[in-house]
Structure formats: structure tokens, C-alpha cells
Write an enzyme that holds these catalytic residues in place. Structure first.
Site, mmCIF file in Angstrom:
data_model
loop_
_atom_site.group_PDB
_atom_site.id
_atom_site.type_symbol
_atom_site.label_atom_id
_atom_site.label_comp_id
_atom_site.label_asym_id
_atom_site.label_seq_id
_atom_site.Cartn_x
_atom_site.Cartn_y
_atom_site.Cartn_z
ATOM 1 N N LYS A 4 16.046 35.586 58.122
ATOM 2 C CA LYS A 4 14.587 35.558 57.917
ATOM 3 C C LYS A 4 14.206 36.500 56.765
ATOM 4 O O LYS A 4 15.023 37.317 56.333
ATOM 5 C CB LYS A 4 13.868 35.937 59.206
ATOM 6 C CG LYS A 4 14.137 37.341 59.698
ATOM 7 C CD LYS A 4 13.665 37.520 61.132
ATOM 8 C CE LYS A 4 14.165 38.805 61.719
ATOM 9 N NZ LYS A 4 13.167 39.782 62.035
ATOM 10 N N MET A 45 3.951 51.423 38.495
ATOM 11 C CA MET A 45 4.231 50.037 38.874
ATOM 12 C C MET A 45 5.522 49.520 38.222
ATOM 13 O O MET A 45 6.290 48.780 38.829
ATOM 14 C CB MET A 45 3.051 49.139 38.493
ATOM 15 C CG MET A 45 3.150 47.751 39.075
ATOM 16 S SD MET A 45 1.808 46.668 38.573
ATOM 17 C CE MET A 45 0.415 47.399 39.374
ATOM 18 N N ARG A 56 6.608 41.811 73.320
ATOM 19 C CA ARG A 56 6.126 41.166 72.097
ATOM 20 C C ARG A 56 6.007 39.663 72.332
ATOM 21 O O ARG A 56 4.920 39.134 72.444
ATOM 22 C CB ARG A 56 7.124 41.505 70.985
ATOM 23 C CG ARG A 56 6.626 41.430 69.616
ATOM 24 C CD ARG A 56 7.639 41.948 68.621
ATOM 25 N NE ARG A 56 8.884 41.172 68.603
ATOM 26 C CZ ARG A 56 9.857 41.332 67.710
ATOM 27 N NH1 ARG A 56 9.750 42.255 66.789
ATOM 28 N NH2 ARG A 56 10.940 40.604 67.752
ATOM 29 N N TYR A 96 1.841 59.496 35.824
ATOM 30 C CA TYR A 96 0.442 59.600 36.267
ATOM 31 C C TYR A 96 0.225 60.864 37.085
ATOM 32 O O TYR A 96 1.057 61.218 37.929
ATOM 33 C CB TYR A 96 0.080 58.412 37.160
ATOM 34 C CG TYR A 96 -0.074 57.104 36.435
ATOM 35 C CD1 TYR A 96 -1.103 56.912 35.517
ATOM 36 C CD2 TYR A 96 0.795 56.047 36.685
ATOM 37 C CE1 TYR A 96 -1.259 55.697 34.866
ATOM 38 C CE2 TYR A 96 0.649 54.832 36.040
ATOM 39 C CZ TYR A 96 -0.381 54.661 35.133
ATOM 40 O OH TYR A 96 -0.524 53.470 34.498
HETATM 41 C C1 LIG Z 1 14.425 38.016 68.029
HETATM 42 C C2 LIG Z 1 15.339 38.683 67.046
HETATM 43 N N1 LIG Z 1 16.665 38.593 67.227
HETATM 44 C C3 LIG Z 1 17.528 39.171 66.375
HETATM 45 C C4 LIG Z 1 17.091 39.890 65.284
HETATM 46 C C5 LIG Z 1 18.083 40.554 64.375
HETATM 47 O O1 LIG Z 1 17.963 41.943 64.459
HETATM 48 P P1 LIG Z 1 18.892 42.911 63.587
HETATM 49 O O2 LIG Z 1 18.480 42.689 62.155
HETATM 50 O O3 LIG Z 1 18.543 44.266 64.048
HETATM 51 O O4 LIG Z 1 20.288 42.514 63.818
HETATM 52 C C6 LIG Z 1 15.716 40.006 65.055
HETATM 53 C C7 LIG Z 1 15.235 40.775 63.928
HETATM 54 O O5 LIG Z 1 14.302 41.517 63.941
HETATM 55 C C8 LIG Z 1 14.811 39.377 65.962
HETATM 56 O O6 LIG Z 1 13.490 39.464 65.790
#
Ligand SMILES: Cc1ncc(COP(=O)(O)O)c(C=O)c1O
Length: 361
Positions: free
Chosen positions: A33, A301, A124, A253
Site C-alpha cells: 500500500k 522546499m 480501528r 531562510y
Molecule cells: C491491516 C494491516 N496488516 C498488515 C500491515 C503491515 O504492517 P507492517 O508494515 O508493520 O508490516 C498493515 C500496515 O499498516 C495493516 O494495516
């Protein structure tokens, strides 16, 4: 000449070998992700597959669709909360979704592949109540339009080895997963993030979901080498100018640094527009000529300034390493994170699209 003003090099070999290290026991789901934690989602997903990952995970439906567009053919789990429209996009991308309520099940398109999440303490996402979670599992199992694939939870404190809440979450999850499997047959059970994977085999179940560790970042914010992990990303720039400063002369700056004695100052064309955060003002070191030098003055920047000392052989065009190794010296993302009072995840995710990623096979 240097390759460009700022460059993130990503070693796909490091991602591959980190995944090989993490996939020795249970199945590995590589979490890619947020554009692979800033490293590049599709490139790292391919390297993860080569290293033994059998699943991919993302947070959003669009991230799943992007991986399919890039030709990734592994099963994909979308872990985040989804609207009905986003769930449709995920299912169209042939990705699995996470459910914890009857309303969400009703909004799912036909043929959705579902993992049911129990909130064992992260507070969550997921059903907080075990009976509620069990009812969702039962509803998915009975619905001919849906496929029941997995059971999951997520740990809040796996990266804090002295905290016993991790054990408590595991105690809540394990019997529930066992009972659901007794009722509904073999399911893909998964709970562990990187820290849990490295910390406790009891959390592995059928699959581990590793993100940070596949990029060679330490989930415990120490040294990834302690866990046999190799950092995949290095961040480079170059010396664009070297000038002599007299006592009292300032750089940047707000004149937040002034020379106290004659010295040489290098200007390096990377700044907070690239993700090199302004809070690093007068607050980090970079590698030039195989040695550490302090960043002095305000991070702007597009530029930073670095104190090279009175006598220097550094010349315009010399390479600068902000994260990574040069000669015998090394700066880890974990070190930068500490200076920012944050975690390594945020350091690599912060690298902006303006920084080209170059992939070393
Ligand atoms: C639901 C879930 N599983 C697994 C992971 C992977 O976590 P990590 O990057 O600490 O291995 C995440 C990342 O935040 C997550 O949100």
C-alpha cells in the site's frame, strides 16, 4: 555528472531477499500500500513475488486496480474500509475485501471474496464483539453470492516487545479463529504484521502480512540487520555549490544557522518539496566524501545546506547520500525517523513524486 537533483534508488534484490527471509514459514502476503511505502508498488510487488510472496495487500481499491493494470496476478487483499462503490472497484479488480458488518455484506457485488475481521484491540476496523464477528462469518458462508476466504485481526503493539497487550490480542483471536474453522472448514487465517512475524511464531497462522520489513526497514525502529533485513531504499542528491562562509554569515531562510568560524558550506538540491522534512532543520547529517556532515540552516522546499568544515576536498558535483551508505558510513531511515520523532514508515512514505525512483535489479 550526478544522475539528477534527487534520486531514490530501490534495490529490488533487497526486497526479494527480505521476502525470502520472511516467507520461510507461513505464506507471505507482501503489503505494498501507499505505493509500496514510497518504494514503488508494482516494482516491489514483482520483487516480492520473486522472493516467495504468495499474496499482496493494499489499503484501497484503486491501489488493487493499479496492481492489476501493472500485470500482477497474485491474489490481492484490500485491507481498508470500503464504500459500496469502492468495493465494486475492488471486486472488479479481482481483489478480496475485508468485512465486519451485515450492511457491508449487503452492499457487496456478486462473487466478492471476503475476509472477516475481528477487532481484538486495535480499535480501528473490524467487529469488536466476537459473536458479531461470528455472525458475519456465518452470513458470508451462507450467502451463495459470496466466498468466505479468510479470518483476520491486526495487532496494536507488536512493535513494542515489552508490551503484553500483544499476547492479549493473540489470546482473543486464536480461539475464535479455531472455532470458525471448526464450523466452516479450513480458512486462510492471518494476523501478523512485520513486527509480529519477527517476534512470535504463534501469531503466524496460515499467512503473515508484512509491509515495512519487506523493504528492509526495522519494525522495531532499531537496525534492520538484527533481523537479517537489508534496506532497499537509498536517497541521493549532489553538491550543487560549495562556498566559503566567514563568521557571522548565515545560510537559509530565517538565518537559523550562522558560521561561528570560517567554514565551507555545500548547497544540496533536495528539500521538503521532495519529502526531506523541514523539521530536519539543523537536525540531521548527510554523507559526502564518505563522511558525515551536519545539515545546517533551514530546510527549504528545494534545497538544504551542509557544513563541510574549514578544510574540504568536496567539489561541485560530488554525490550526497541522505539515506543509505557511502564508504564505511551509513545513515538508516530509522536514524532520520528518530530525529523527526516519527517512525521509518513515515520517512519513506513522505518521499514525494518529484523524487524519481530508480530500480536496481
Ligand atoms: C491491516 C494491516 N496488516 C498488515 C500491515 C503491515 O504492517 P507492517 O508494515 O508493520 O508490516 C498493515 C500496515 O499498516 C495493516 O494495516
Amino acid at each position: 555528472m550526478p544522475a539528477g537533483r534527487a534520486l531514490a534508488r530501490v534495490s529490488l534484490d533487497a526486497v526479494r531477499s527480505n521476502c525470502a527471509r520472511l516467507s520461510q514459514g507461513p505464506k507471505l502476503c507482501a503489503v505494498v500500500k501507499a505505493d509500496g511505502y514510497g518504494h514503488g508498488a508494482s516494482q516491489c510487488a514483482r520483487a516480492a513475488k520473486a522472493g516467495g510472496a504468495q499474496w499482496l495487500a493494499v489499503a484501497t481499491a484503486v491501489e488493487a486496480a493499479h496492481l492489476r493494470f501493472e500485470g500482477l496476478d497474485l491474489p490481492i487483499l484490500v485491507m481498508g474500509a470500503l464504500t459500496a462503490e469502492e468495493a465494486r472497484v475492488a471486486v472488479e479488480a479481482d481483489a478480496d475485501v475485508v468485512a465486519w458488518s451485515a450492511e457491508f455484506l449487503a452492499a457487496l457485488p456478486p462473487n466478492a471474496r471476503v475476509h472477516v475481521k475481528l477487532d481484538t484491540g486495535m480499535g480501528r476496523l473490524g467487529a469488536r464483539d466476537v459473536d458479531e464477528a461470528s455472525a458475519v462469518v456465518g452470513a458470508v458462508a451462507q450467502d451463495p453470492r459470496l466466498d468466505l476466504i479468510g479470518l483476520m485481526t491486526h495487532f496494536a503493539t507488536a512493535d513494542e516487545p515489552s508490551d503484553d497487550f500483544f499476547a492479549l490480542q493473540l489470546e482473543r483471536f486464536t480461539p475464535w479463529a479455531q472455532e470458525m474453522q471448526a464450523r466452516h472448514g479450513e480458512l486462510l487465517v492471518h494476523a501478523a504484521n512485520s513486527a509480529a512475524t519477527l517476534r512470535d511464531p504463534a501469531s503466524h497462522f496460515g499467512m503473515v502480512r508484512c509491509g515495512v520489513a519487506i523493504y528492509g526497514l526495522d519494525p522495531f525502529q532499531s537496525d534492520p540487520a538484527e533481523h537479517g533485513l537489508e534496506p532497499a531504499l537509498s536517497l541521493e542528491s549532489y553538491v550543487a555549490r560549495v562556498e566559503r562562509f566567514e563568521p557571522g554569515e548565515s545560510a537559509g531562510y530565517g538565518r537559523r544557522w550562522r558560521a561561528t568560524e570560517p567554514t565551507c558550506v555545500a548547497t544540496v538540491p533536495i528539500g521538503y518539496g521532495d519529502g526531506w522534512r523541514r523539521a530536519l532543520t539543523n537536525n540531521c547529517q548527510v554523507l559526502i566524501d564518505g563522511r558525515r556532515h551536519p545539515l545546517v540552516g533551514t530546510v527549504s522546499m528545494d534545497n538544504i545546506t551542509v557544513d563541510l568544515g574549514a578544510e574540504t576536498g568536496v567539489r561541485t558535483g560530488d554525490p550526497v547520500v541522505l539515506i543509505g551508505a557511502q564508504g564505511e558510513e551509513r545513515i538508516l531511515a530509522e536514524e532520520v525517523a528518530k530525529r523527526l520523532a516519527t517512525i521509518n514508515y513515515e520517512v519513506t512514505c513522505a518521499l514525494s513524486p518529484r523524487v524519481p525512483r530508480r530500480y536496481d535489479p
